[in-house]
Scaffold this motif. Structure first.
Motif, PDB file in Angstrom:
ATOM      1  N   MET A   3       0.421  -4.904  -8.549  1.00  0.00           N
ATOM      2  CA  MET A   3       0.558  -3.487  -8.906  1.00  0.00           C
ATOM      3  C   MET A   3      -0.814  -2.905  -9.213  1.00  0.00           C
ATOM      4  SD  MET A   3       3.942  -3.767 -11.321  1.00  0.00           S
ATOM      5  CE  MET A   3       4.375  -2.038 -11.119  1.00  0.00           C
ATOM      6  N   TYR A   4      -1.149  -1.810  -8.551  1.00  0.00           N
ATOM      7  CA  TYR A   4      -2.417  -1.141  -8.793  1.00  0.00           C
ATOM      8  C   TYR A   4      -2.191   0.033  -9.732  1.00  0.00           C
ATOM      9  CZ  TYR A   4      -3.473  -3.909  -4.682  1.00  0.00           C
ATOM     10  OH  TYR A   4      -3.598  -4.941  -3.793  1.00  0.00           O
ATOM     11  N   MET A   5      -3.126   0.240 -10.637  1.00  0.00           N
ATOM     12  CA  MET A   5      -2.950   1.216 -11.713  1.00  0.00           C
ATOM     13  C   MET A   5      -3.824   2.445 -11.490  1.00  0.00           C
ATOM     14  SD  MET A   5      -1.109   1.308 -14.530  1.00  0.00           S
ATOM     15  CE  MET A   5      -0.902  -0.400 -15.025  1.00  0.00           C
ATOM     16  N   THR A   6      -3.225   3.618 -11.629  1.00  0.00           N
ATOM     17  CA  THR A   6      -3.966   4.874 -11.675  1.00  0.00           C
ATOM     18  C   THR A   6      -3.730   5.501 -13.046  1.00  0.00           C
ATOM     19  OG1 THR A   6      -2.115   6.189 -10.835  1.00  0.00           O
ATOM     20  CG2 THR A   6      -3.588   5.212  -9.194  1.00  0.00           C
ATOM     21  N   ASP A   7      -4.489   6.537 -13.367  1.00  0.00           N
ATOM     22  CA  ASP A   7      -4.314   7.204 -14.670  1.00  0.00           C
ATOM     23  C   ASP A   7      -2.907   7.767 -14.815  1.00  0.00           C
ATOM     24  OD1 ASP A   7      -6.897   6.577 -15.333  1.00  0.00           O
ATOM     25  OD2 ASP A   7      -7.727   8.518 -14.739  1.00  0.00           O
ATOM     26  N   TYR A  23       0.815  -1.207   0.000  1.00  0.00           N
ATOM     27  CA  TYR A  23       0.000   0.000   0.000  1.00  0.00           C
ATOM     28  C   TYR A  23       0.858   1.270   0.000  1.00  0.00           C
ATOM     29  CZ  TYR A  23      -4.012  -2.995   0.569  1.00  0.00           C
ATOM     30  OH  TYR A  23      -4.969  -3.948   0.352  1.00  0.00           O
ATOM     31  N   PHE A  24       1.799   1.302  -0.936  1.00  0.00           N
ATOM     32  CA  PHE A  24       2.562   2.515  -1.203  1.00  0.00           C
ATOM     33  C   PHE A  24       1.981   3.180  -2.443  1.00  0.00           C
ATOM     34  CE2 PHE A  24       5.310   0.533   1.758  1.00  0.00           C
ATOM     35  CZ  PHE A  24       6.150   1.521   2.265  1.00  0.00           C
ATOM     36  N   LEU A  38       5.113   5.077  -6.105  1.00  0.00           N
ATOM     37  CA  LEU A  38       6.496   4.932  -5.677  1.00  0.00           C
ATOM     38  C   LEU A  38       7.353   4.361  -6.799  1.00  0.00           C
ATOM     39  CD1 LEU A  38       8.564   5.054  -3.344  1.00  0.00           C
ATOM     40  CD2 LEU A  38       7.866   2.724  -2.735  1.00  0.00           C
ATOM     41  N   ALA A  39       8.442   5.057  -7.129  1.00  0.00           N
ATOM     42  CA  ALA A  39       9.464   4.520  -8.030  1.00  0.00           C
ATOM     43  C   ALA A  39      10.584   3.989  -7.149  1.00  0.00           C
ATOM     44  CB  ALA A  39       9.970   5.609  -8.965  1.00  0.00           C
ATOM     45  N   LEU A  40      10.869   2.715  -7.271  1.00  0.00           N
ATOM     46  CA  LEU A  40      11.696   2.047  -6.275  1.00  0.00           C
ATOM     47  C   LEU A  40      12.888   1.337  -6.911  1.00  0.00           C
ATOM     48  CD1 LEU A  40      11.826   1.262  -3.221  1.00  0.00           C
ATOM     49  CD2 LEU A  40      10.511  -0.783  -3.826  1.00  0.00           C
ATOM     50  N   GLU A  66       0.782   1.009  -5.596  1.00  0.00           N
ATOM     51  CA  GLU A  66       0.853   1.795  -6.829  1.00  0.00           C
ATOM     52  C   GLU A  66       2.317   2.154  -7.087  1.00  0.00           C
ATOM     53  OE1 GLU A  66      -1.672   5.127  -6.214  1.00  0.00           O
ATOM     54  OE2 GLU A  66      -3.477   3.925  -5.918  1.00  0.00           O
ATOM     55  N   PHE A  67       2.984   1.321  -7.860  1.00  0.00           N
ATOM     56  CA  PHE A  67       4.401   1.536  -8.149  1.00  0.00           C
ATOM     57  C   PHE A  67       4.564   2.123  -9.541  1.00  0.00           C
ATOM     58  CE2 PHE A  67       4.377  -1.795  -4.937  1.00  0.00           C
ATOM     59  CZ  PHE A  67       5.365  -1.359  -4.062  1.00  0.00           C
ATOM     60  N   LYS A  68       5.251   3.249  -9.619  1.00  0.00           N
ATOM     61  CA  LYS A  68       5.557   3.833 -10.924  1.00  0.00           C
ATOM     62  C   LYS A  68       6.644   3.049 -11.637  1.00  0.00           C
ATOM     63  CE  LYS A  68       4.348   8.738 -10.690  1.00  0.00           C
ATOM     64  NZ  LYS A  68       4.874  10.120 -10.777  1.00  0.00           N
ATOM     65  N   ASP A  69       7.558   2.550 -10.857  1.00  0.00           N
ATOM     66  CA  ASP A  69       8.666   1.813 -11.442  1.00  0.00           C
ATOM     67  C   ASP A  69       9.319   0.968 -10.365  1.00  0.00           C
ATOM     68  OD1 ASP A  69      10.261   0.969 -13.450  1.00  0.00           O
ATOM     69  OD2 ASP A  69      11.365   2.830 -13.724  1.00  0.00           O
ATOM     70  N   ILE A  70       9.882  -0.162 -10.772  1.00  0.00           N
ATOM     71  CA  ILE A  70      10.594  -1.037  -9.852  1.00  0.00           C
ATOM     72  C   ILE A  70      11.846  -1.529 -10.555  1.00  0.00           C
ATOM     73  CG2 ILE A  70      10.509  -3.080  -8.379  1.00  0.00           C
ATOM     74  CD1 ILE A  70       7.454  -2.943  -8.586  1.00  0.00           C
TER      75      ILE A  70
END
Length: 421
Positions: A232-236, A192-193, A196-198, A213-217
């Motif tokens: 991974m949960y997706m937002t617009d 539940y982050f 986050l680009a990690l 919600e990860f932008k990048d891993i």
């Protein structure tokens, strides 16, 4: 016989055995043993494992009363405690941002704490005090619904092996720094982050669980990983970020983990891996990978299918494969590029150890059926393939079944189970 019955056998047990017995009791009952006799009055006070929850006190409809009783119970227990506390666990929905917790953690930081679990309720999040970062012997840290802000002078938990952060507010650079400054870290769970680009640098990491919600891993230095689970949960905003990316996510995430044994990818994971420029032949073979679970794979997206194919064809010792579909049925039915399978599937490919395949939420669309056909044809020791159609596919089930039984099987022992819920 009478003398034997009169003897107090339990009280004369070695202290280590008595402590083992008391540790298995709820802390409230362990403390109550002080009433048994003078011998037992202080035995609980040297327990090295302390676990508190709301069962420690009498519950009522008066939340404030329960909260006060729980705080008093824990404070008194720690005040009477003697010796080190190696494990402290607090799991309750009654305490949120409570200043008494600061004092408890300060007490623990001075008493050799090794394992700390804080699972607090909804509401105002608890800000972890700076004294936590002076717990130099910590081997396990689990925080739920907390705010974490490592001080500038913090050099890491040098003994930490397990880190679990669930709904924790922490700056992105702080979480990366925390992970990389724990040289012995073996197990990492982040859930539940948001956005986050990690980059993960953890040379001894073996177990990884990510949800949010990860932008990048990017798994930059994790050569010992053996098990991964990702949702991974997706937002617009994240979807737009994905579309603009040119880097190969497959290589960034899976390109440097040769010891992987189990991979579980939940929602949007195969979509994430499919993004970026195609790198052609993979630079890695997953010789230890035995179990793959991929959920909500879109069989109308050729890039996602290619991710699955490359993953399984580069896993020569794969034993179990589970895939669930998530296809736009109309788009998938209209698929015209069925020559994809001849172009992308190596002719000499064989899954020499694959024994169990589970396909769920299948729609019976062309690329799903071609994938099943490919697996049956290339799996000489397959024992069971179970196929469960998705709930909204009713009319096409008979046609799906007829097509399935017509496929050639490399394994004479292969059994196809068509499961209808």
């Amino acid at each position: 016989m009478g003398d034997l019955l009169d003897r107090d056998l339990i009280s004369n047990l070695p202290q280590s055995i008595i402590e083992s017995i008391l540790t298995r009791l709820p802390i409230r009952d362990a403390i109550r043993t002080s009433c048994l006799s003078t011998k037992w009055r202080y035995k609980w006070t040297t327990l090295t494992h302390l676990a508190f929850d709301e069962k420690c006190v009498t519950l009522s409809n008066d939340r404030t009363l329960v909260e006060r009783s729980l705080i008093d119970f824990i404070t008194r227990a720690l005040f009477l405690h003697q010796g080190p506390v190696h494990k402290f666990q607090l799991s309750t929905s009654y305490l949120q941002s409570c200043p008494d917790i600061d004092q408890w953690i300060l007490f623990l930081s001075r008493n050799d704490i090794k394992e700390l679990v804080l699972e607090l309720g909804e509401g105002e999040w608890f800000r972890v005090p700076s004294c936590l970062f002076y717990c130099k012997k910590l081997t396990r840290l689990e925080l739920f619904r907390c705010e974490l802000d490592p001080p500038p002078a913090f050099k890491g938990f040098l003994c930490l092996k397990s880190l679990n952060l669930h709904q924790v507010l922490v700056a992105p650079d702080a979480i990366e720094s925390l992970i990389s400054s724990c040289p012995l870290l073996e197990s990492l769970a982040l859930s539940y982050f948001d956005s986050l680009a990690l980059n993960i640098r953890a040379p001894n990491l073996k177990y990884l669980c990510l949800e949010g919600e990860f932008k990048d891993i990017c798994l930059e230095n994790t050569p010992l990983l053996v098990a991964i689970s990702v949702a991974m949960y997706m937002t617009d905003d994240i979807a737009e970020h994905f579309e603009q990316s040119s880097n190969c996510n497959f290589i960034k995430f899976l390109g440097g983990i040769p010891r992987l044994e189990r991979l579980v990818g939940h929602i949007y994971f195969t979509k994430y891996l499919s993004i970026g420029n195609d790198q052609g032949i993979l630079p890695i073979t997953y010789n230890h990978l035995k179990i793959i679970e991929l959920y909500q794979v879109s069989f109308e997206d050729m890039k996602e299918i290619l991710v699955v194919l490359r993953l399984i064809t580069n896993s020569p010792n794969l034993q179990e494969l589970q895939i669930s579909g998530s296809s736009n049925t109309l788009a998938a039915i209209e698929a015209s590029d069925l020559d994809f399978w001849e172009k992308q599937c190596p002719s000499d490919c064989a899954f020499g150890r694959l024994k169990v395949v589970k396909m769920t939420d299948m729609s019976g669309v062309p690329h799903e059926m071609e994938f099943i056909k490919f697996l049956l044809k290339k799996s000489p020791v397959l024992e069971t393939m179970s196929i469960t159609p998705c709930a909204y596919v009713l009319d096409g089930r008979l046609n799906m079944l007829i097509e399935l039984v017509s496929f050639k099987r490399a394994s004479p022992e292969a059994e196809i189970l068509f499961i209808q819920d």
